[in-house]
Design a protein around this motif. Structure first.
Motif, PDB file in Angstrom:
ATOM      1  N   UNK A  84      12.392   9.661 -17.469  1.00  0.00           N
ATOM      2  CA  UNK A  84      13.091   9.651 -16.170  1.00  0.00           C
ATOM      3  C   UNK A  84      13.196   8.226 -15.644  1.00  0.00           C
ATOM      4  N   UNK A  85      14.185   7.999 -14.804  1.00  0.00           N
ATOM      5  CA  UNK A  85      14.314   6.705 -14.155  1.00  0.00           C
ATOM      6  C   UNK A  85      13.325   6.607 -12.986  1.00  0.00           C
ATOM      7  N   UNK A  86      12.983   5.393 -12.667  1.00  0.00           N
ATOM      8  CA  UNK A  86      12.002   5.048 -11.628  1.00  0.00           C
ATOM      9  C   UNK A  86      12.280   5.750 -10.299  1.00  0.00           C
ATOM     10  N   UNK A  87      13.515   5.691  -9.845  1.00  0.00           N
ATOM     11  CA  UNK A  87      13.845   6.265  -8.528  1.00  0.00           C
ATOM     12  C   UNK A  87      13.624   7.769  -8.487  1.00  0.00           C
ATOM     13  N   UNK A  88      13.829   8.432  -9.616  1.00  0.00           N
ATOM     14  CA  UNK A  88      13.606   9.887  -9.671  1.00  0.00           C
ATOM     15  C   UNK A  88      12.114  10.217  -9.717  1.00  0.00           C
ATOM     16  N   UNK A  89      11.331   9.278 -10.241  1.00  0.00           N
ATOM     17  CA  UNK A  89       9.878   9.489 -10.352  1.00  0.00           C
ATOM     18  C   UNK A  89       9.163   9.288  -9.022  1.00  0.00           C
ATOM     19  N   UNK A  90       9.600   8.272  -8.273  1.00  0.00           N
ATOM     20  CA  UNK A  90       8.868   7.819  -7.088  1.00  0.00           C
ATOM     21  C   UNK A  90       8.784   8.916  -6.020  1.00  0.00           C
ATOM     22  N   UNK A  91       7.578   9.190  -5.537  1.00  0.00           N
ATOM     23  CA  UNK A  91       7.381  10.199  -4.488  1.00  0.00           C
ATOM     24  C   UNK A  91       7.818   9.641  -3.140  1.00  0.00           C
ATOM     25  N   UNK A  92       8.122  10.515  -2.210  1.00  0.00           N
ATOM     26  CA  UNK A  92       8.464  10.086  -0.847  1.00  0.00           C
ATOM     27  C   UNK A  92       7.200   9.915   0.004  1.00  0.00           C
ATOM     28  N   UNK A  93       6.070  10.430  -0.484  1.00  0.00           N
ATOM     29  CA  UNK A  93       4.823  10.443   0.315  1.00  0.00           C
ATOM     30  C   UNK A  93       4.126   9.091   0.284  1.00  0.00           C
ATOM     31  N   UNK A  94       3.830   8.560   1.462  1.00  0.00           N
ATOM     32  CA  UNK A  94       3.203   7.231   1.547  1.00  0.00           C
ATOM     33  C   UNK A  94       1.708   7.294   1.866  1.00  0.00           C
ATOM     34  N   UNK A  95       1.135   8.488   1.865  1.00  0.00           N
ATOM     35  CA  UNK A  95      -0.316   8.631   2.063  1.00  0.00           C
ATOM     36  C   UNK A  95      -0.921   9.174   0.766  1.00  0.00           C
ATOM     37  N   UNK A  96      -2.059   8.590   0.368  1.00  0.00           N
ATOM     38  CA  UNK A  96      -2.748   9.086  -0.826  1.00  0.00           C
ATOM     39  C   UNK A  96      -4.239   8.826  -0.673  1.00  0.00           C
ATOM     40  N   UNK A  97      -5.018   9.852  -0.853  1.00  0.00           N
ATOM     41  CA  UNK A  97      -6.480   9.711  -0.714  1.00  0.00           C
ATOM     42  C   UNK A  97      -7.058   9.141  -2.006  1.00  0.00           C
ATOM     43  N   UNK A  98      -7.686   7.988  -1.899  1.00  0.00           N
ATOM     44  CA  UNK A  98      -8.256   7.305  -3.061  1.00  0.00           C
ATOM     45  C   UNK A  98      -9.257   8.197  -3.787  1.00  0.00           C
ATOM     46  N   UNK A 155       0.827  -1.206   0.000  1.00  0.00           N
ATOM     47  CA  UNK A 155       0.000   0.000   0.000  1.00  0.00           C
ATOM     48  C   UNK A 155       0.867   1.264   0.000  1.00  0.00           C
ATOM     49  N   UNK A 156       1.943   1.258   0.793  1.00  0.00           N
ATOM     50  CA  UNK A 156       2.861   2.402   0.813  1.00  0.00           C
ATOM     51  C   UNK A 156       3.464   2.654  -0.571  1.00  0.00           C
ATOM     52  N   UNK A 157       3.867   1.555  -1.246  1.00  0.00           N
ATOM     53  CA  UNK A 157       4.460   1.689  -2.584  1.00  0.00           C
ATOM     54  C   UNK A 157       3.416   2.213  -3.579  1.00  0.00           C
ATOM     55  N   UNK A 158       2.201   1.671  -3.514  1.00  0.00           N
ATOM     56  CA  UNK A 158       1.111   2.134  -4.378  1.00  0.00           C
ATOM     57  C   UNK A 158       0.893   3.635  -4.182  1.00  0.00           C
ATOM     58  N   UNK A 159       0.881   4.076  -2.929  1.00  0.00           N
ATOM     59  CA  UNK A 159       0.648   5.499  -2.633  1.00  0.00           C
ATOM     60  C   UNK A 159       1.801   6.383  -3.115  1.00  0.00           C
ATOM     61  N   UNK A 160       3.033   5.890  -3.007  1.00  0.00           N
ATOM     62  CA  UNK A 160       4.189   6.645  -3.513  1.00  0.00           C
ATOM     63  C   UNK A 160       4.079   6.845  -5.027  1.00  0.00           C
TER      64      UNK A 160
END
Length: 606
Positions: free
Chosen positions: A229-243, A116-121
Motif C-alpha cells: 500500500x502507499x503511505x497515505x493509505x497506511x497512515x492513521x488519522x489518530x494522533x494519540x497513542x499510548x506508549x 509526536x503526532x506523526x509518530x502516533x499516526x
C-alpha cells in the motif's frame, strides 16, 4: 605525526560544557581524574548520567547494574520499566524537533508536537494494519522525516525495527530480511539524486520483501504487489497513542555489522542502548538543548539511530539534508539551518577539500565537528576545522554492538587532528600486543560492563563472538572488538586500523569474506583475498584485492573493471576497488587460513 594541539578550549568553552557541569557536580577539577572515576564508579556515573539526560522511567530500577550472571551478561536498570521513545519528547511542544530540506525545495521545520503526532499516526497505522507488540517491521529508505518518525513509532509500539541501508543491493537486502523476518517493510518508490531517480522499491521487490508501505517520491508509477500500500493509505488519522512500556532488555532495533564470515551479524539494541549514544552526545559532542545536529547517515548504520537519540534525548534538533552531502547545496543547508554540531566521514572532507565547494559558506554557528567511520587524515581534519573558523573535531570511534563510542575526544581538552583525546566516559579498554601483554600499541579489548554493550546476537553465539578465548586482564574478562590503536606519548590515541578480517570502506564496515565471495565468482579468479590498506599520507582505507589467476582472455583493465563492477553491483556502490593485484599463491598459515596481514604488509612496502 604532529602532536601539537591546533585548537585549545577557552575558559568560557570549558565552563559552558556538559562535562564541566558534571565535573562540578562530582567535585572534580581534572578531566583525567573524572574519567577514572566514571569507570571505577560505573554505577554512580551511569545513575547521574540517567539523571542528566532525564531518562523517563515508568517504574524505577531496583539496581542500576546487576552482574550476578557475569559482566558479559550485565543487566542495566534492573526491574525498571520504560520506553526510550518517551525520553525523546521532553522539549517544549513548539521547539523544533527536525529541520530538513527535500530535493530542490527550501528548508522546512517540524515542531516536537508535530513530530509526536506523526509518530502516533504511524504507530496507530501499524496496529490498524494488524500488527501487534513484538512483531518486527523493517525500514529501507533514506534518512528523511518519515524515516525518523517510522523508526520512533515502531519502538513506541513495541515493534522491533530492522534497519537496512538504502545503498544495499537486492541480494544484501534479502540476506537481512531472511535473518530477521519482519512482517512489514517501509520504503520509497525512488531516491532522487540530482536529475537521477534511483529505483528503491524495485530493489525491495527483487529482495522478496514482505508487505511494503511505499512513500511516493516520483511521478512515475510503481507496480505495487498484492498487499502493498502507499503511505497515505497506511497512515492513521489518530494522533494519540499510548506508549508500550517494556523491560529495559526488550529489543527495539536490529542493526547489522559485518563480522569475519560472509553473513552479517544481526545486533539487537535494547531500550538501554540509546542511553549510551545519548550520553556520548551529551558529554563528548557536547550537545545542548536546542542545538542543531547534522550527521549525513542512514538508519541502516548505527549513526542513524545514534543521531535520532543523541539529538532528541538531549532536546536538540535533528538536521536532515535529502541530497548528497558532497554538493554545494549541503554547505548552504548547514549555513542556513545554523547547524551547531556537524558529523562527517573523512571521505566527505577529502571531497570538500579537493573541490573547495564549502569555502563560500558561513559555518560559524558550528561549535564542533565530529568524525567517524574511517581513519581520518590530519591535513584534511585541519582543513575541516578552518571551514568553521577553527572549531574542534571530536574524533569518535565505536561500534554497532556498543551503541556509541569507546574512544573519542572532548571540548574540554586540546584538539590534535586525527587523534582521540580520551577513552569514552563510563567505559574502559586496554591495548594488548600479540603476546597479550599490556602495550602502547596493540589490539583493543573492552573491559565490560558498559551501558550499551550488546548481550545477544540473533544469528550467532554472542559469547563465542566477543568473549571466547580472550585473555584475562587483572582478573577481568575482556571483550574483543577488532580495532588496533596506538597510545601516543601525550596519552592521546591514534587509530591503526583493524586486526581481524573486517574493514571500513566509505564509512561502512564489511568483511573481507563478503568481498572475496563476490570476486571469486569471476571467471578469471581461482581464489582471492581482500585487504584494506592505509594510504601513506593517512586517511580512509583503500580496498586492495589479491587474486590467483584462472587462465583468461581478459586483459588487466578488463579484469579490474569486472571486479569493480561486481563489488559495486552485488555489495555496495560505496565500496570502491583501488587495486587488483595478481599473485602466484596466497600466503597461508599452517591451518590453511589466508594471512591477510602479510598481504597488507606486502602492499604497503611497495
Amino acid at each position: 605525526m604532529s602532536t601539537k594541539p591546533i585548537w585549545k578550549p577557552s575558559k568560557k568553552i570549558i565552563e559552558s560544557s556538559n562535562i564541566y557541569k558534571m565535573m562540578q557536580a562530582t567535585n572534580f577539577e581534572n578531566y583525567e581524574d573524572f574519567w577514572k572515576w566514571s569507570v571505577t564508579n560505573k554505577e554512580d556515573f551511569w545513575e547521574k548520567t540517567i539523571q542528566n539526560l532525564n531518562i523517563q522511567l515508568a517504574e524505577k530500577y531496583t539496581s542500576i547494574l546487576d552482574t550476578s550472571k557475569g559482566v558479559e551478561n550485565a543487566q542495566w536498570l534492573k526491574n525498571a520499566k520504560l520506553n526510550i521513545v518517551d525520553s525523546c519528547f521532553q522539549n517544549e511542544e513548539e521547539a523544533t524537533a527536525l529541520i530538513y530540506q527535500k530535493e530542490d525545495k527550501s528548508i522546512e521545520k517540524i515542531t516536537q508536537k508535530e513530530l509526536l503526532n506523526l509518530v502516533n499516526k504511524i504507530a496507530n497505522g501499524l496496529i490498524e494494519t494488524g500488527l501487534k507488540c513484538g512483531d518486527k517491521i523493517a525500514i529501507d529508505m533514506p534518512m528523511t522525516l518519515e524515516a525518523v518518525a517510522i523508526y520512533l513509532a515502531g519502538i513506541k509500539a513495541g515493534m522491533p525495527v530492522v534497519t537496512i541501508a538504502d545503498s544495499f543491493t537486492p541480494n544484501e537486502i534479502e540476506v537481512r530480511l531472511k535473518i530477521t523476518k519482519p512482517k512489514l517493510i517501509f520504503t520509497q518508490d525512488f531516491i532522487k539524486r540530482g536529475e537521477k531517480e534511483l529505483p528503491l522499491f524495485k530493489k525491495i521487490k527483487e529482495a522478496n520483501a514482505p508487505k511494503a508501505i511505499v512513500i511516493k517520491k516520483s511521478e512515475a508509477t510503481s507496480d505495487l504487489r498484492n498487499g502493498d500500500v502507499y503511505w497515505n493509505a497506511f497512515l492513521s488519522a489518530k494522533t494519540e497513542f499510548k506508549t508500550i512500556i517494556q523491560d529495559p532488555s526488550a529489543i527495539i532495533t536490529i542493526l547489522f555489522s559485518s563480522g569475519t564470515t560472509g553473513e552479517p551479524k544481526a545486533i539487537p539494541w535494547t531500550h538501554t542502548t540509546p542511553i549510551k549514544g545519548a550520553s556520548d552526545g551529551y558529554y563528548h559532542q557536547d550537545i545542548h538543548k536546542n542545538d542543531v545536529v547534522c550527521w549525513p547517515t542512514n538508519l541502516g548504520w548505527m549513526m542513524g539511530p545514534w543521531l535520532v537519540f543523541a539529538s532528541l534525548i538531549n532536546k536538540a534538533t535533528i538536521a536532515l539534508y535529502y541530497e548528497t552531502p558532497t554538493n554545494e547545496g549541503f554547505g548552504k543547508f548547514v549555513q542556513d539551518a545554523k547547524v551547531t554540531m556537524l558529523g562527517v566521514i573523512p571521505s566527505f572532507v577529502k571531497y570538500w577539500k579537493n573541490s573547495k565547494c564549502m569555502e563560500q559558506f558561513n559555518w560559524n554557528s558550528i561549535k564542533c565537528f565530529s568524525s567517524t567511520g574511517e581513519v581520518s587524515n590530519p591535513i584534511e581534519m585541519e582543513y575541516l576545522m578552518k571551514l568553521a573558523n577553527k572549531k574542534p573535531v571530536i574524533e569518535y570511534c565505536g561500534g554497532t554492538e556498543i551503541g556509541g563510542g569507546y574512544v573519542t575526544s572532548t571540548v574540554v581538552q586540546p584538539n590534535i587532528a586525527s587523534t582521540f583525546s580520551t577513552q569514552a566516559l563510563g567505559g574502559e579498554f586496554v591495548l594488548l600486543n600479540e603476546e597479550h601483554k599490556e602495550s602502547k600499541k596493540g589490539e583493543l579489548f573492552i573491559i565490560p560492563p558498559i551501558m550499551g554493550l550488546s548481550n545477544s546476537l540473533l544469528n550467532r553465539n554472542h559469547f563465542d563472538v566477543y568473549y571466547k578465548g580472550t585473555p584475562k586482564y587483572k582478573g577481568n574478562i575482556l571483550r574483543r572488538h577488532g580495532d588496533q590503536l596506538e597510545q601516543l606519548e601525550n596519552g592521546y590515541f591514534k587509530m591503526q586500523g583493524r586486526v581481524d578480517d573486517a574493514m571500513n570502506l566509505g564509512g561502512i564496515k564489511v568483511s573481507s569474506v563478503q568481498i572475496e565471495a563476490v570476486v571469486n565468482s569471476l571467471d578469471f579468479v581461482k581464489e582471492s583475498a581482500a585487504v584494506a590498506v592505509s594510504p601513506k599520507s593517512g586517511g580512509p582505507s583503500e580496498l586492495i584485492v589479491y587474486y590467483v589467476e584462472n587462465p583468461s582472455k581478459f586483459n588487466i583493465e578488463q579484469r579490474f573493471k569486472q571486479a569493480k563492477e561486481n563489488i559495486k553491483n552485488q555489495l555496495n556502490p560505496l565500496f570502491k576497488l583501488t587495486d587488483l593485484v595478481k599473485i602466484d599463491i596466497l600466503p597461508r598459515t599452517a591451518s590453511n587460513k589466508v594471512m591477510r596481514r602479510k598481504l597488507r604488509e606486502l602492499y604497503e612496502s611497495k
